[in-house]
Enzyme design. Structure first.
Site, short mmCIF file in Angstrom:
data_model
loop_
_atom_site.label_atom_id
_atom_site.label_comp_id
_atom_site.label_asym_id
_atom_site.label_seq_id
_atom_site.Cartn_x
_atom_site.Cartn_y
_atom_site.Cartn_z
N LYS A 44 36.90 35.25 30.27
CA LYS A 44 35.90 34.82 31.24
C LYS A 44 34.82 33.97 30.60
O LYS A 44 34.22 33.12 31.27
CB LYS A 44 35.29 36.04 31.95
CG LYS A 44 36.24 36.66 32.99
CD LYS A 44 36.79 35.62 33.93
CE LYS A 44 37.15 36.13 35.29
NZ LYS A 44 37.78 35.10 36.13
N SER A 92 32.49 35.85 34.73
CA SER A 92 32.15 37.23 35.07
C SER A 92 31.01 37.72 34.20
O SER A 92 30.87 37.29 33.04
CB SER A 92 33.38 38.11 34.84
OG SER A 92 32.99 39.45 34.70
N TYR A 132 39.46 40.52 28.97
CA TYR A 132 38.93 39.89 30.18
C TYR A 132 37.62 39.14 29.88
O TYR A 132 37.41 38.00 30.30
CB TYR A 132 38.73 40.99 31.21
CG TYR A 132 38.20 40.56 32.54
CD1 TYR A 132 39.01 39.92 33.47
CD2 TYR A 132 36.88 40.86 32.91
CE1 TYR A 132 38.51 39.56 34.71
CE2 TYR A 132 36.38 40.52 34.15
CZ TYR A 132 37.20 39.86 35.05
OH TYR A 132 36.71 39.52 36.28
N1 NAI Z 1 35.26 41.38 42.18
C1 NAI Z 1 34.32 41.19 41.26
O1 NAI Z 1 33.26 41.86 41.24
C2 NAI Z 1 34.49 40.16 40.23
C3 NAI Z 1 35.55 39.28 40.24
N2 NAI Z 1 35.59 38.28 39.32
C4 NAI Z 1 36.65 37.30 39.33
O2 NAI Z 1 36.80 36.78 40.63
C5 NAI Z 1 38.14 36.38 40.84
C6 NAI Z 1 38.68 37.03 42.11
O3 NAI Z 1 38.70 38.42 41.92
P1 NAI Z 1 38.82 39.50 43.10
O4 NAI Z 1 38.88 38.83 44.39
O5 NAI Z 1 37.78 40.49 42.84
O6 NAI Z 1 40.20 40.14 42.71
P2 NAI Z 1 41.54 40.33 43.55
O7 NAI Z 1 42.43 41.11 42.65
O8 NAI Z 1 41.23 40.86 44.89
O9 NAI Z 1 42.07 38.85 43.71
C7 NAI Z 1 42.67 38.13 42.68
C8 NAI Z 1 43.82 37.35 43.28
O10 NAI Z 1 44.40 36.56 42.24
C9 NAI Z 1 45.81 36.61 42.42
N3 NAI Z 1 46.47 36.31 41.16
C10 NAI Z 1 46.58 37.09 40.06
N4 NAI Z 1 47.27 36.47 39.11
C11 NAI Z 1 47.62 35.25 39.60
C12 NAI Z 1 48.35 34.15 39.09
N5 NAI Z 1 48.88 34.19 37.87
N6 NAI Z 1 48.49 33.06 39.87
C13 NAI Z 1 47.99 33.02 41.12
N7 NAI Z 1 47.29 34.04 41.66
C14 NAI Z 1 47.11 35.14 40.91
C15 NAI Z 1 46.07 38.03 42.88
O11 NAI Z 1 47.35 38.15 43.48
C16 NAI Z 1 44.93 38.27 43.82
O12 NAI Z 1 45.21 37.91 45.15
C17 NAI Z 1 38.90 36.79 39.59
O13 NAI Z 1 38.97 35.67 38.72
C18 NAI Z 1 38.03 37.84 38.98
O14 NAI Z 1 38.20 37.95 37.60
C19 NAI Z 1 34.61 38.12 38.38
C20 NAI Z 1 33.56 38.98 38.33
C21 NAI Z 1 33.46 40.10 39.20
C1 LIG Z 2 30.97 46.68 38.29
C2 LIG Z 2 31.57 46.54 36.91
C3 LIG Z 2 30.53 46.56 35.83
C4 LIG Z 2 32.38 45.29 36.85
C5 LIG Z 2 31.81 44.05 36.94
C6 LIG Z 2 32.60 42.93 36.92
C7 LIG Z 2 33.95 43.08 36.82
C8 LIG Z 2 34.81 41.89 36.80
O1 LIG Z 2 34.36 40.82 36.36
O2 LIG Z 2 35.95 41.99 37.23
C9 LIG Z 2 34.54 44.31 36.72
O3 LIG Z 2 35.89 44.42 36.65
C10 LIG Z 2 33.75 45.42 36.74
O4 LIG Z 2 34.33 46.64 36.64
#
Ligand code: NAI
Ligand SMILES: CC(C)c1ccc(C(=O)O)c(O)c1O
Length: 295
Positions: free
Chosen positions: A160, A143, A156
């Protein structure tokens, strides 16, 4: 479409929603058989069903990536069903945001347990399989918060960047087995980023626009040790670099010389992306020898 993943088996963790679901659908659209992992059986099965409805093959498995025994059971089930694992996308994640001053240490451990230990567990469970197959593609999800920092995300961010450290060494150790390990730094509107940006910006950050990056990192011609950033259809690479630096020596005033020459030490002209940790020591010995030659 050039990238084909027919006959390949992919495990996508945290794929019951958000980015993981989009990655799973995108890999399935290229022909991969998908293991949809998430904490909850219902959301995971719903995504598996979505893939099957589109003509693909998928199974779901609910378990926490933090539980090694459960992850091993998942991988055994996949091996029984399909006999191989070609792709692992370590995507599962949680947030427990607070400033460092207010954060309970338990919230630090919990976040590390999912992002870092979860990625370690899943990777460890498929590593021997990939080594034996002489083929594997692994994606860590990092991230911008880990790479560059973000207020309120010390737990976090640490987790990451830790997965990038994991990638750096696994890419080296996997090289001779044709296992390529990369990291993805996504930006996407999901439940995780709900409300953090204005809605008109979130509307542009569709998670579907990130997943082509995952397809590329899981393809036969994928690079290795790359940090691919992706959001809103834009793709960038991020790098950990080393400046050429300056030989200072160890005289009594060395610290003062560092202070006086810090601009030169941190000058990025001609910096490198080291191929491995040893490059730093090599650079330092080179600087020493150049300084000795100059007298
Ligand atoms: N959305 C964003 O802008 C960003 C997301 N990320 C990373 O991308 C990945 C996906 O995030 P999103 O789709 O945004 O979030 P999200 O919250 O929509 O999806 C995450 C999924 O992981 C599952 N999960 C959580 N703990 C778990 C565990 N112990 N075992 C199995 N599954 C588990 C959740 O139930 C959920 O479905 C994460 O690793 C997040 O940190 C990184 C940077 C930015
Ligand atoms: C949009 C903000 C700065 C941001 C960016 C990335 C993540 C992540 O890696 O999950 C965030 O949680 C954020 O709030």
């Amino acid at each position: 479409m050039t990238i084909q993943l027919n006959d390949q088996v992919a495990i996508v963790t945290g794929a019951g929603g958000g980015l993981g679901r989009c990655h799973a659908l995108a890999l399935a659209a290229r022909g991969a058989k998908i293991v949809v992992n998430d904490l909850g059986a219902e959301p995971a099965e719903a995504v598996a069903e979505e893939i099957r409805a589109a003509g693909g093959e998928a199974l779901s498995h609910a378990c926490s990536v933090s539980d090694y025994a459960a992850v091993e059971t998942m991988v055994s089930k996949v091996m029984d069903q399909w006999g191989r694992v070609d792709i692992l996308v370590n995507n599962a994640g949680i947030l427990k945001d607070k400033t460092f001053a207010k954060m309970e240490l338990d919230d630090f451990t919990k976040v590390l347990d999912v992002h870092l230990i979860g990625s370690v567990n899943c990777t460890r469970a498929v590593w021997e399989i990939m080594r034996n197959q002489q083929y594997g593609r692994i994606v860590m999800t990092t991230s911008s918060s880990g790479l560059f920092g973000n207020f309120g995300q010390s737990n976090y961010g640490a987790a990451k960047l830790a997965v990038v450290g994991l990638m750096q060494t696994l890419a080296l150790e996997g090289q001779k087995y044709n296992i390529r390990v990369n990291s993805l730094a996504p930006t996407a509107a999901t439940q995780m980023t709900e409300g953090v940006l204005p809605q008109e910006v979130l509307d542009k950050l569709k998670p579907e626009t990130v997943s082509p990056g995952v397809v590329f990192l899981c393809s036969e011609d994928a690079p290795t040790r790359t940090i691919l950033a992706a959001g809103a259809g834009s793709f960038e690479t991020a790098h950990i670099t080393l400046t050429k630096g300056v030989y200072i020596g160890d005289d009594e005033d060395a610290a003062d010389q560092i202070a006086a020459r810090f601009a030169e030490i941190s000058d990025r002209t001609g910096d490198q992306v080291p191929g491995m940790g040893g490059a730093q020591g090599q650079q330092e010995i080179t600087n020493l020898m150049e300084a000795q030659k100059k007298g």
